[in-house]
Enzyme design. Structure first.
Site, PDB file in Angstrom:
ATOM      1  N   TRP A  18       3.916   3.613   5.534  1.00 57.32           N
ATOM      2  CA  TRP A  18       3.383   4.900   5.047  1.00 57.32           C
ATOM      3  C   TRP A  18       4.091   5.371   3.775  1.00 57.32           C
ATOM      4  O   TRP A  18       3.693   6.360   3.173  1.00 57.32           O
ATOM      5  CB  TRP A  18       3.505   5.971   6.149  1.00 57.32           C
ATOM      6  CG  TRP A  18       2.675   5.684   7.369  1.00 57.32           C
ATOM      7  CD1 TRP A  18       1.756   4.678   7.524  1.00 57.32           C
ATOM      8  CD2 TRP A  18       2.670   6.411   8.611  1.00 57.32           C
ATOM      9  NE1 TRP A  18       1.182   4.734   8.767  1.00 57.32           N
ATOM     10  CE2 TRP A  18       1.721   5.783   9.463  1.00 57.32           C
ATOM     11  CE3 TRP A  18       3.362   7.521   9.090  1.00 57.32           C
ATOM     12  CZ2 TRP A  18       1.466   6.242  10.763  1.00 57.32           C
ATOM     13  CZ3 TRP A  18       3.116   7.973  10.378  1.00 57.32           C
ATOM     14  CH2 TRP A  18       2.174   7.345  11.208  1.00 57.32           C
ATOM     15  N   HIS A 105      11.910  -3.979   0.077  1.00 57.85           N
ATOM     16  CA  HIS A 105      10.596  -3.714  -0.518  1.00 57.85           C
ATOM     17  C   HIS A 105      10.762  -3.615  -2.036  1.00 57.85           C
ATOM     18  O   HIS A 105      11.769  -3.086  -2.518  1.00 57.85           O
ATOM     19  CB  HIS A 105      10.014  -2.417   0.050  1.00 57.85           C
ATOM     20  CG  HIS A 105       8.565  -2.245  -0.285  1.00 57.85           C
ATOM     21  ND1 HIS A 105       8.144  -1.858  -1.534  1.00 57.85           N
ATOM     22  CD2 HIS A 105       7.437  -2.440   0.457  1.00 57.85           C
ATOM     23  CE1 HIS A 105       6.816  -1.824  -1.548  1.00 57.85           C
ATOM     24  NE2 HIS A 105       6.363  -2.166  -0.347  1.00 57.85           N
ATOM     25  N   GLU A 107       9.547  -1.694  -4.129  1.00 53.00           N
ATOM     26  CA  GLU A 107       9.761  -0.324  -4.630  1.00 53.00           C
ATOM     27  C   GLU A 107      11.231   0.067  -4.509  1.00 53.00           C
ATOM     28  O   GLU A 107      11.766   0.784  -5.354  1.00 53.00           O
ATOM     29  CB  GLU A 107       8.846   0.654  -3.872  1.00 53.00           C
ATOM     30  CG  GLU A 107       7.397   0.505  -4.327  1.00 53.00           C
ATOM     31  CD  GLU A 107       6.357   0.870  -3.292  1.00 53.00           C
ATOM     32  OE1 GLU A 107       6.691   1.498  -2.276  1.00 53.00           O
ATOM     33  OE2 GLU A 107       5.180   0.506  -3.500  1.00 53.00           O
ATOM     34  N   GLU A 177       4.925  -9.987  -0.785  1.00 54.36           N
ATOM     35  CA  GLU A 177       4.223  -8.893  -1.455  1.00 54.36           C
ATOM     36  C   GLU A 177       4.375  -9.054  -2.965  1.00 54.36           C
ATOM     37  O   GLU A 177       5.368  -8.581  -3.549  1.00 54.36           O
ATOM     38  CB  GLU A 177       4.823  -7.537  -1.049  1.00 54.36           C
ATOM     39  CG  GLU A 177       4.564  -7.136   0.365  1.00 54.36           C
ATOM     40  CD  GLU A 177       4.527  -5.602   0.531  1.00 54.36           C
ATOM     41  OE1 GLU A 177       3.675  -5.144   1.277  1.00 54.36           O
ATOM     42  OE2 GLU A 177       5.328  -4.897  -0.104  1.00 54.36           O
ATOM     43  N   GLY A 183      -0.730  -1.583  -4.340  1.00 60.71           N
ATOM     44  CA  GLY A 183      -1.385  -0.348  -4.785  1.00 60.71           C
ATOM     45  C   GLY A 183      -2.284  -0.534  -5.989  1.00 60.71           C
ATOM     46  O   GLY A 183      -2.582   0.422  -6.703  1.00 60.71           O
ATOM     47  N   SER A 222      -2.540  -4.450  -1.463  1.00 58.47           N
ATOM     48  CA  SER A 222      -3.965  -4.081  -1.524  1.00 58.47           C
ATOM     49  C   SER A 222      -4.784  -4.681  -0.376  1.00 58.47           C
ATOM     50  O   SER A 222      -5.907  -5.147  -0.582  1.00 58.47           O
ATOM     51  CB  SER A 222      -4.560  -4.468  -2.880  1.00 58.47           C
ATOM     52  OG  SER A 222      -3.933  -3.714  -3.908  1.00 58.47           O
ATOM     53  N   GLY A 243      -0.118  -0.758   2.993  1.00 62.02           N
ATOM     54  CA  GLY A 243       0.316   0.534   2.464  1.00 62.02           C
ATOM     55  C   GLY A 243      -0.819   1.540   2.532  1.00 62.02           C
ATOM     56  O   GLY A 243      -1.126   2.100   3.588  1.00 62.02           O
ATOM     57  N   GLY A 244      -1.496   1.753   1.388  1.00 59.27           N
ATOM     58  CA  GLY A 244      -2.521   2.791   1.255  1.00 59.27           C
ATOM     59  C   GLY A 244      -3.517   2.854   2.405  1.00 59.27           C
ATOM     60  O   GLY A 244      -3.789   3.942   2.933  1.00 59.27           O
TER      61      GLY A 244
HETATM   62  P1  13P Z   1      -0.760  -1.269  -0.641  1.00 53.63           P
HETATM   63  O1  13P Z   1      -1.396  -1.786   0.628  1.00 53.63           O
HETATM   64  O2  13P Z   1      -1.027   0.175  -0.891  1.00 53.63           O
HETATM   65  O3  13P Z   1      -1.090  -2.145  -1.801  1.00 53.63           O
HETATM   66  O4  13P Z   1       0.819  -1.358  -0.446  1.00 53.63           O
HETATM   67  C1  13P Z   1       1.370  -2.560  -0.040  1.00 53.63           C
HETATM   68  C2  13P Z   1       2.781  -2.336   0.309  1.00 53.63           C
HETATM   69  O5  13P Z   1       3.602  -2.119  -0.567  1.00 53.63           O
HETATM   70  C3  13P Z   1       3.151  -2.361   1.727  1.00 53.63           C
HETATM   71  O6  13P Z   1       4.522  -2.421   1.877  1.00 53.63           O
END
Ligand code: 13P
Length: 262
Positions: A18, A105, A107, A177, A183, A222, A243-244
């Site tokens: 999330w 991750h 990020e 990933e 995203g 994605s 994610g999203g």
């Molecule tokens: P999205 O599914 O929004 O692309 O994000 C992937 C993610 O970073 C899950 O950790």
């Protein structure tokens, strides 16, 4: 050529990251939606894991308490405890009901300058308290364009995965990933995913076949209800990190319903 045919394999794992989204009200709504659409499903423990922001972990733990959905933290500190203002330890995650932790991750690597050494320390902390870890690896667009996919994944994995398997968590999952797919509405292709995951499997086998044979490998970037079917049908894929699409109970439940048929 990567097989697209469904084959006999363990039920897929869906991990819902999330990220830094939501508030008490919206998370309650998300959980209500999941309760309506998902909680009655026959979910095996560990098949669905949700990763809320730390401050909402206890609230979510209470809500999913009578289901087989498990809880994870989005990060844990590399230190055990002490003077680390703002830090959340692996032990604290355990204390509030987490079974899992997400580590490395992209990020966190980018926004918090996390490096492989620090992530390795976090993995050790997770292992010490019995948390299962999902460790993320993946290249950015520049690295892909430069033909460095394998090199990047391999160095991330080798730095994080110890030859000394006694210091690894009892259950380690790897999430591939690619940074450019996160995203972006632009998932990696079936061929790109199949290639990267097969290479990850080879690298793990080279380190320690017996120990890493059962390591699950997920894809993230994605993932939606539109592509989950073909992604999970790739024979080397054990699940998805989402994610999203995991922030919307309808989308996530649709993803689950497709996943359970694979
Ligand atoms: P999205 O599914 O929004 O692309 O994000 C992937 C993610 O970073 C899950 O950790």
């Amino acid at each position: 050529m990567v097989s697209r045919m469904p084959k006999q394999k363990s039920p897929p794992i869906l991990a819902a990251n999330w990220k830094m989204n939501g508030d008490i009200q919206s998370i309650k709504r998300l959980l209500d939606g999941l309760r309506n659409d998902l909680f009655d499903e026959e979910i095996k423990p560990g098949q669905v894991v949700v990763f809320p922001p730390h401050v909402y972990l206890q609230m979510v733990a209470k809500n999913i308490g009578n289901t087989n959905i498990l809880l994870g933290g989005q990060d844990a500190d590399e230190r055990e405890s002490g003077s680390v203002t703002g830090g959340v330890s692996a032990k604290m995650l355990r204390d509030v009901g987490c079974d899992y932790v997400l580590l490395g991750h992209s990020e966190r690597r980018i926004l918090f300058s996390e490096d492989n050494d620090g992530i390795f320390q976090k993995l050790k902390q997770a292992s010490n308290v019995g948390l299962k870890a999902i460790v993320c690896v993946g290249e950015n667009l520049e690295q892909r364009k430069a033909g460095q996919v394998l090199e990047v994944i391999s160095s991330q994995l080798k730095a994080l995965i110890s030859q000394d398997t006694s210091s690894q968590p009892e259950e380690l999952l790897i999430a591939y990933e690619p940074v450019w797919a996160i995203g972006s509405n632009k998932s990696a292709t079936i061929e790109q995913i199949g290639y990267a995951l097969a290479e990850i499997r080879k690298i793990l086998r080279d380190i320690d076949t017996d120990f890493y044979e059962s390591t699950k490998i997920l894809y993230g970037g994605s993932v939606t209800e539109k592509n989950i079917g073909e992604i999970l049908a790739i024979d080397v894929v054990d699940g998805a990190l989402i994610g999203g699409a995991s922030l919307d109970s309808k989308s996530f439940s649709k993803i689950w319903r497709i996943a359970k048929t694979i």
